[in-house]
Design a protein around this motif. Structure first.
Motif, PDB file in Angstrom:
ATOM      1  N   UNK A 306      29.596  60.956  59.681  1.00  0.00           N
ATOM      2  CA  UNK A 306      30.810  61.574  59.149  1.00  0.00           C
ATOM      3  C   UNK A 306      31.007  61.169  57.698  1.00  0.00           C
ATOM      4  N   UNK A 307      30.611  59.946  57.353  1.00  0.00           N
ATOM      5  CA  UNK A 307      30.684  59.505  55.965  1.00  0.00           C
ATOM      6  C   UNK A 307      29.784  60.318  55.066  1.00  0.00           C
ATOM      7  N   UNK A 308      28.585  60.662  55.539  1.00  0.00           N
ATOM      8  CA  UNK A 308      27.697  61.499  54.742  1.00  0.00           C
ATOM      9  C   UNK A 308      28.278  62.891  54.558  1.00  0.00           C
ATOM     10  N   UNK A 309      28.867  63.430  55.622  1.00  0.00           N
ATOM     11  CA  UNK A 309      29.459  64.773  55.526  1.00  0.00           C
ATOM     12  C   UNK A 309      30.577  64.804  54.485  1.00  0.00           C
ATOM     13  N   UNK A 310      31.420  63.789  54.474  1.00  0.00           N
ATOM     14  CA  UNK A 310      32.511  63.729  53.495  1.00  0.00           C
ATOM     15  C   UNK A 310      31.955  63.572  52.091  1.00  0.00           C
ATOM     16  N   UNK A 311      30.947  62.713  51.947  1.00  0.00           N
ATOM     17  CA  UNK A 311      30.355  62.495  50.629  1.00  0.00           C
ATOM     18  C   UNK A 311      29.744  63.783  50.087  1.00  0.00           C
ATOM     19  N   UNK A 355      19.736  55.540  52.983  1.00  0.00           N
ATOM     20  CA  UNK A 355      21.159  55.408  53.341  1.00  0.00           C
ATOM     21  C   UNK A 355      21.419  55.669  54.812  1.00  0.00           C
ATOM     22  N   UNK A 356      20.602  56.540  55.432  1.00  0.00           N
ATOM     23  CA  UNK A 356      20.812  56.839  56.845  1.00  0.00           C
ATOM     24  C   UNK A 356      20.573  55.606  57.713  1.00  0.00           C
ATOM     25  N   UNK A 357      19.634  54.753  57.316  1.00  0.00           N
ATOM     26  CA  UNK A 357      19.390  53.507  58.048  1.00  0.00           C
ATOM     27  C   UNK A 357      20.356  52.403  57.614  1.00  0.00           C
ATOM     28  N   UNK A 413      30.620  53.775  54.664  1.00  0.00           N
ATOM     29  CA  UNK A 413      29.533  54.752  54.722  1.00  0.00           C
ATOM     30  C   UNK A 413      29.634  55.763  53.579  1.00  0.00           C
ATOM     31  N   UNK A 414      30.839  56.169  53.249  1.00  0.00           N
ATOM     32  CA  UNK A 414      31.026  57.090  52.122  1.00  0.00           C
ATOM     33  C   UNK A 414      30.533  56.436  50.828  1.00  0.00           C
ATOM     34  N   UNK A 415      30.863  55.152  50.657  1.00  0.00           N
ATOM     35  CA  UNK A 415      30.424  54.424  49.461  1.00  0.00           C
ATOM     36  C   UNK A 415      28.901  54.335  49.416  1.00  0.00           C
ATOM     37  N   UNK A 416      28.258  54.110  50.557  1.00  0.00           N
ATOM     38  CA  UNK A 416      26.799  53.987  50.606  1.00  0.00           C
ATOM     39  C   UNK A 416      26.130  55.319  50.322  1.00  0.00           C
ATOM     40  N   UNK A 417      26.644  56.396  50.905  1.00  0.00           N
ATOM     41  CA  UNK A 417      25.988  57.691  50.776  1.00  0.00           C
ATOM     42  C   UNK A 417      26.214  58.358  49.416  1.00  0.00           C
ATOM     43  N   UNK A 418      27.348  58.085  48.793  1.00  0.00           N
ATOM     44  CA  UNK A 418      27.705  58.816  47.571  1.00  0.00           C
ATOM     45  C   UNK A 418      26.665  58.692  46.460  1.00  0.00           C
ATOM     46  N   UNK A 419      26.133  57.497  46.119  1.00  0.00           N
ATOM     47  CA  UNK A 419      25.103  57.444  45.069  1.00  0.00           C
ATOM     48  C   UNK A 419      23.889  58.299  45.383  1.00  0.00           C
ATOM     49  N   UNK A 420      23.501  58.384  46.656  1.00  0.00           N
ATOM     50  CA  UNK A 420      22.346  59.180  47.016  1.00  0.00           C
ATOM     51  C   UNK A 420      22.647  60.683  46.913  1.00  0.00           C
ATOM     52  N   UNK A 421      23.880  61.061  47.225  1.00  0.00           N
ATOM     53  CA  UNK A 421      24.264  62.464  47.050  1.00  0.00           C
ATOM     54  C   UNK A 421      24.232  62.836  45.572  1.00  0.00           C
TER      55      UNK A 421
END
Length: 442
Positions: A306-311, A355-357, A413-421
């Motif tokens: 869900x964090x990735x989806x928001x990011x 980031x997924x792991x 999770x949003x913080x982790x995924x955002x740089x990769x997005x």
């Protein structure tokens, strides 16, 4: 993956080449295609299961005394034993158990579609391969020692594993045997085409069915014995090592990496879960145990996608990715992650592997610290896997802090995924990345 991915480091030298090789494995592609084809059906069956948990469960969050208590209201104020002996309670239980058959149905449908894919891959006769798979399922269900409710619970844990095992075993064996000339019978001229095909492959079909019957009986015998894998693991490892943060993080790593490969990580790691984390859950619930890592703890970490989806919805530059994120958002709130995994896709996508792991592994450690420092209660209560995000954390801990923990996880999770997005935006600004990733490589 395109000229913009030549940016060096471990991604370019290791992860991308491995991903390329894995995407060329036809067996993994067949599994991935099966998931994609069945995705709408999986969503519907999961929602039906969720309806059973939320609306039909007389002890659930809506009807039960520990929830909103609507069951007592609908029965005219009945409580405790009188409520449990009421016709309303019995009827709700019947409906809930009836909807639990979706566990078996989802597994069977996956096995049937995968059988068709594998039969085409291994050049087997598709209809006869389907007969072998269905027969294997019936053999296994007949050999199961428990009642119907226990059977559905068994498939809720092992459904994908059994589908993979049965369809692969029966289709591979039948396809191999049917290619042996000495096992092909001579067909009398003039017979109907369908009958001629069956007679021609009668011996391979017979041997496959007999092997499936013996395999089903042997499997159930092992499952009931002290030689079952969960029993062996529990005897060898004890309970201390699986409760260490290192072991829990490693377990989460394996589970998520299997999903990245396109395999159901929850089902394929069910033996470790049954050996350690389900008993820990039961000990917390029934015997006043004090285990941090339980089955419900790991179910709660599913919030990471869900964090990735928001990011993606906030930071992605491609409109198609934002739309995809918004379309999958309701299913992610309902703890149905498969559409997002396969539609984005995350499966075998080298850009999202790290980031997924990392996100769920960090969730595990943060959750450990929160419980160890008594900020969040232990996960003491068993909740259906289809419980929506945040409600699951609340119900499993019996405290609103369980939902708060999931909210903290989501924020991390949003913080982790955002740089990769943001990196995706830079790497894909001239490429149609989504179509390129989804395309099958020769």
């Amino acid at each position: 993956m395109g000229k913009h991915l030549q940016w060096g480091g471990i991604l370019d030298s290791l992860i991308i080449p491995i991903s390329h090789r894995l995407r060329k494995i036809s067996y993994l592609r067949a599994i991935r295609d099966t998931f994609c084809l069945l995705m709408p059906v999986i969503i519907v069956l999961t929602l039906l299961h969720m309806i059973g948990f939320l609306l039909c469960n007389p002890n659930g969050p809506l009807l039960g005394a520990d929830g909103l208590g609507l069951g007592s209201l609908l029965t005219g104020g009945l409580h405790d034993q009188a409520y449990r002996e009421s016709a309303f309670f019995a009827e709700c239980n019947r409906l809930k158990n009836y909807l639990e058959v979706t566990n078996i149905l989802a597994s069977l449908l996956f096995a049937l579609v995968l059988t068709l894919k594998l039969a085409a891959l291994w050049q087997g006769e598709k209809i006869l391969a389907l007969i072998c798979t269905v027969s294997s399922y019936l053999f296994l269900i007949t050999a199961f020692p428990g009642n119907a409710h226990e059977l559905t619970l068994y498939f809720s844990v092992r459904g994908f594993f059994l589908a993979l095992l049965i369809s692969t075993f029966s289709t591979l064996l039948f396809s191999y045997l049917s290619r042996l000339p000495r096992l092909q019978l001579t067909v009398i001229p003039g017979l109907p085409k369908e009958m001629a095909v069956t007679l021609r492959f009668l011996l391979p079909l017979t041997f496959t069915l007999l092997a499936s019957l013996m395999a089903a009986l042997s499997w159930m015998s092992i499952e009931e014995s002290a030689l079952s894998l969960p029993a062996v693991l529990a005897n060898v490892m004890g309970e201390n090592i699986p409760q260490s943060p290192v072991a829990a993080v490693c377990y989460e790593f394996v589970r998520r990496f299997l999903w990245w490969l396109g395999l159901n990580g929850n089902s394929l790691t069910c033996f470790w879960n049954e050996a350690f984390y389900i008993p820990a859950q039961l000990a917390n619930e029934l015997n006043g145990g004090h285990f941090v890592f339980t089955a419900e703890f790991f179910d709660a970490t599913s919030v990471s996608l869900l964090g990735l989806a928001i990011s993606i919805w906030v930071f992605a530059s491609q409109e198609k990715l934002r739309k995809l994120s918004s379309y999958c958002f309701p299913t992610l709130l309902a703890a149905i992650n498969e559409p997002f995994l396969f539609a984005l896709p995350i499966v075998l996508n080298p850009l999202l592997l790290i980031p997924y792991l990392l996100a769920p592994m960090l969730n595990v450690y943060v959750g450990y610290l929160a419980i160890h420092w008594d900020i969040v209660p232990l996960f003491r209560y068993t909740v259906e896997s289809c419980a929506p995000v945040f409600l699951q954390g609340w119900l499993a801990t019996g405290d609103v802090m369980g939902a708060v923990l999931q909210l903290v996880w989501l924020s991390l999770d949003i913080v982790i995924y955002t740089p990769f997005v943001i990196i995706f935006n830079l790497l894909t600004q001239d490429d149609d990345w989504l179509e390129e990733v989804n395309a099958h490589e020769a």
